[in-house]
Design a protein around this motif. Structure first.
Motif, mmCIF file in Angstrom:
data_model
loop_
_atom_site.group_PDB
_atom_site.id
_atom_site.type_symbol
_atom_site.label_atom_id
_atom_site.label_comp_id
_atom_site.label_asym_id
_atom_site.label_seq_id
_atom_site.Cartn_x
_atom_site.Cartn_y
_atom_site.Cartn_z
ATOM 1 N N UNK A 161 0.836 -1.280 0.033
ATOM 2 C CA UNK A 161 0.028 -0.372 -0.183
ATOM 3 C C UNK A 161 0.897 1.244 0.060
ATOM 4 N N UNK A 162 2.177 1.200 0.036
ATOM 5 C CA UNK A 162 2.913 2.201 0.090
ATOM 6 C C UNK A 162 3.217 2.909 1.425
ATOM 7 N N UNK A 163 2.488 2.185 2.527
ATOM 8 C CA UNK A 163 2.929 2.799 3.855
ATOM 9 C C UNK A 163 4.216 2.594 4.339
ATOM 10 N N UNK A 164 5.015 1.635 3.780
ATOM 11 C CA UNK A 164 6.490 1.198 4.052
ATOM 12 C C UNK A 164 7.062 1.269 2.965
ATOM 13 N N UNK A 165 8.508 1.747 2.826
ATOM 14 C CA UNK A 165 9.367 1.743 1.807
ATOM 15 C C UNK A 165 10.275 0.388 1.761
ATOM 16 N N UNK A 166 10.244 -0.021 3.042
ATOM 17 C CA UNK A 166 11.179 -1.395 2.973
ATOM 18 C C UNK A 166 10.513 -2.289 4.024
ATOM 19 N N UNK A 167 10.607 -3.452 3.946
ATOM 20 C CA UNK A 167 10.239 -4.344 5.178
ATOM 21 C C UNK A 167 11.280 -5.338 5.274
ATOM 22 N N UNK A 168 11.628 -5.720 6.556
ATOM 23 C CA UNK A 168 12.438 -6.757 6.905
ATOM 24 C C UNK A 168 11.816 -8.177 6.993
ATOM 25 N N UNK A 169 12.052 -9.263 6.453
ATOM 26 C CA UNK A 169 11.247 -10.565 6.614
ATOM 27 C C UNK A 169 12.256 -11.488 6.389
ATOM 28 N N UNK A 170 12.042 -12.827 6.735
ATOM 29 C CA UNK A 170 12.867 -13.866 6.449
ATOM 30 C C UNK A 170 12.473 -14.438 5.104
ATOM 31 N N UNK A 171 13.493 -14.763 4.129
ATOM 32 C CA UNK A 171 13.060 -15.166 3.172
ATOM 33 C C UNK A 171 12.127 -16.265 2.792
ATOM 34 N N UNK A 172 12.022 -17.204 3.591
ATOM 35 C CA UNK A 172 11.107 -18.160 3.758
ATOM 36 C C UNK A 172 9.738 -17.395 3.839
ATOM 37 N N UNK A 173 9.610 -16.635 4.982
ATOM 38 C CA UNK A 173 8.443 -16.226 5.219
ATOM 39 C C UNK A 173 8.068 -15.096 3.989
ATOM 40 N N UNK A 174 8.510 -14.405 3.465
ATOM 41 C CA UNK A 174 8.112 -13.763 2.324
ATOM 42 C C UNK A 174 7.591 -14.492 1.181
ATOM 43 N N UNK A 175 8.365 -15.592 0.716
ATOM 44 C CA UNK A 175 7.917 -16.508 -0.187
ATOM 45 C C UNK A 175 6.480 -17.061 0.086
ATOM 46 N N UNK A 176 6.237 -17.349 1.584
ATOM 47 C CA UNK A 176 5.202 -17.763 2.032
ATOM 48 C C UNK A 176 4.060 -16.832 1.826
ATOM 49 N N UNK A 177 4.195 -15.623 2.298
ATOM 50 C CA UNK A 177 3.231 -14.629 2.113
ATOM 51 C C UNK A 177 2.745 -14.345 0.780
ATOM 52 N N UNK A 178 3.785 -14.285 -0.079
ATOM 53 C CA UNK A 178 3.402 -14.008 -1.517
ATOM 54 C C UNK A 178 2.512 -15.236 -1.867
ATOM 55 N N UNK A 179 2.745 -16.327 -1.567
ATOM 56 C CA UNK A 179 2.245 -17.469 -2.031
ATOM 57 C C UNK A 179 0.700 -17.565 -1.705
ATOM 58 N N UNK A 180 0.454 -17.041 -0.431
ATOM 59 C CA UNK A 180 -0.913 -17.115 0.301
ATOM 60 C C UNK A 180 -1.552 -16.076 -0.426
ATOM 61 N N UNK A 181 -1.181 -14.859 -0.930
ATOM 62 C CA UNK A 181 -1.793 -13.850 -1.396
ATOM 63 C C UNK A 181 -1.842 -13.996 -2.805
ATOM 64 N N UNK A 182 -1.499 -15.160 -3.494
ATOM 65 C CA UNK A 182 -1.155 -15.396 -4.968
ATOM 66 C C UNK A 182 -0.745 -14.126 -5.610
ATOM 67 N N UNK A 183 0.269 -13.458 -5.096
ATOM 68 C CA UNK A 183 1.280 -12.875 -5.786
ATOM 69 C C UNK A 183 2.411 -13.270 -6.505
ATOM 70 N N UNK A 184 2.872 -12.876 -7.418
ATOM 71 C CA UNK A 184 3.875 -13.264 -8.136
ATOM 72 C C UNK A 184 5.203 -12.815 -7.453
ATOM 73 N N UNK A 185 6.219 -13.845 -7.362
ATOM 74 C CA UNK A 185 7.176 -13.629 -6.492
ATOM 75 C C UNK A 185 8.120 -12.542 -6.826
ATOM 76 N N UNK A 186 8.261 -11.896 -8.155
ATOM 77 C CA UNK A 186 8.966 -10.863 -8.800
ATOM 78 C C UNK A 186 8.133 -9.707 -8.595
ATOM 79 N N UNK A 187 7.299 -9.642 -7.591
ATOM 80 C CA UNK A 187 6.430 -8.341 -7.202
ATOM 81 C C UNK A 187 7.363 -7.637 -6.235
ATOM 82 N N UNK A 188 8.123 -8.359 -5.322
ATOM 83 C CA UNK A 188 9.156 -7.576 -4.485
ATOM 84 C C UNK A 188 10.412 -8.212 -4.659
ATOM 85 N N UNK A 189 11.348 -7.417 -4.236
ATOM 86 C CA UNK A 189 12.771 -7.827 -4.582
ATOM 87 C C UNK A 189 13.778 -7.439 -3.360
ATOM 88 N N UNK A 190 14.896 -8.082 -3.073
ATOM 89 C CA UNK A 190 15.529 -7.855 -1.724
ATOM 90 C C UNK A 190 16.435 -6.701 -2.219
#
Length: 242
Positions: free
Chosen positions: A164-193
């Motif tokens: 939503x643009x309320x954060x510029x960056x978010x810290x997350x375990x890579x396992x957790x980020x992959x999981x959250x994107x999967x739950x949202x059915x978001x493409x993995x390339x929508x975020x990048x380290x």
């Protein structure tokens, strides 16, 4: 009488179990789903125990209780845990079972975000999970909560703030980020380290120090076999694409 008999049977069953494992709710590594304990590390542990010819029970507890239980109780195992010098003498170890990397992520479309060093983080609004290692690390670097550092209650909430643009960056375990994107059915390339915060450690199984050496050897040999024949990698691919 029936109650007494049931208790006796229950005690006998517990005594017959080779390993009683304890874990916490941290998807996708280990998590509760409809009363069952699932996740990457759970699948690996079950397969390793089966390969080693050892019976296994698993319970989920809050992390500090699980940690203390395994420190104090023979024939117990704790997962998923990072092996550190401070913990080295507290347990016996089987692993590693997977990498542990914490990144600061940005939206792939936000190519205006430039980070040459951690000093640049002060210019951005960073999110991290309350009580996490990443939140502590960012705070130790001088990021102030409420300005450069936003503490969120869950990974899902932090990802939504990023989207939503309320954060510029978010810290997350890579396992957790992959999981959250999967739950949202978001493409993995929508975020990048954008920055690697911590990538020096790996995940292990930790066992009570009174565990017989032969049992440790059987578990490690079993893990080595499933890694060598590709079964470990197949489980990993089920939870993440990289």
């Amino acid at each position: 009488m029936l109650i007494a008999a049931a208790c006796c049977c229950s005690g006998a069953a517990a005594a017959a179990t080779d390993i009683h494992a304890y874990t916490e709710d941290v998807p996708p590594l280990n998590y509760l789903d409809g009363g069952s304990i699932k996740g990457y590390s759970t699948e690996v542990l079950r397969l390793v125990a089966k390969e080693a010819g050892l019976s296994l029970d698993i319970d989920a507890l809050p992390w500090l209780r699980a940690y203390a239980k395994v420190e104090e109780t023979p024939d117990t195992l704790l997962y998923t845990i990072v092996r550190t010098p401070e913990r080295e003498q507290q347990f016996l170890w089987v692993g590693p079972i997977g990498p542990r990397r914490i990144y600061l992520y940005r939206l792939a479309a936000r190519d205006d975000i430039r980070i040459a060093s951690q000093n640049d983080l002060q210019r951005y609004h960073n999110g991290a999970l309350a009580g996490s290692a990443a939140a502590n690390q960012l705070a130790a670097q001088g990021l102030q909560s409420g300005s450069a550092l936003d503490i969120g209650r869950s990974d899902a909430t932090n990802l939504k703030k990023l989207q939503l643009g309320r954060l510029d960056l978010v810290a997350m375990l890579d396992w957790a980020m992959a999981w959250q994107l999967r739950l949202q059915r978001e493409p993995g390339k929508s975020v990048t380290p954008a920055l690697l915060l911590d990538g020096k450690r790996e995940y292990w199984f930790a066992l009570n120090r009174k565990t017989p050496p032969e049992r440790i050897r059987r578990l490690q040999d079993a893990l080595n076999r499933i890694r060598a024949d590709g079964r470990l990698q197949a489980i990993r691919r089920h939870y993440r694409s990289d």
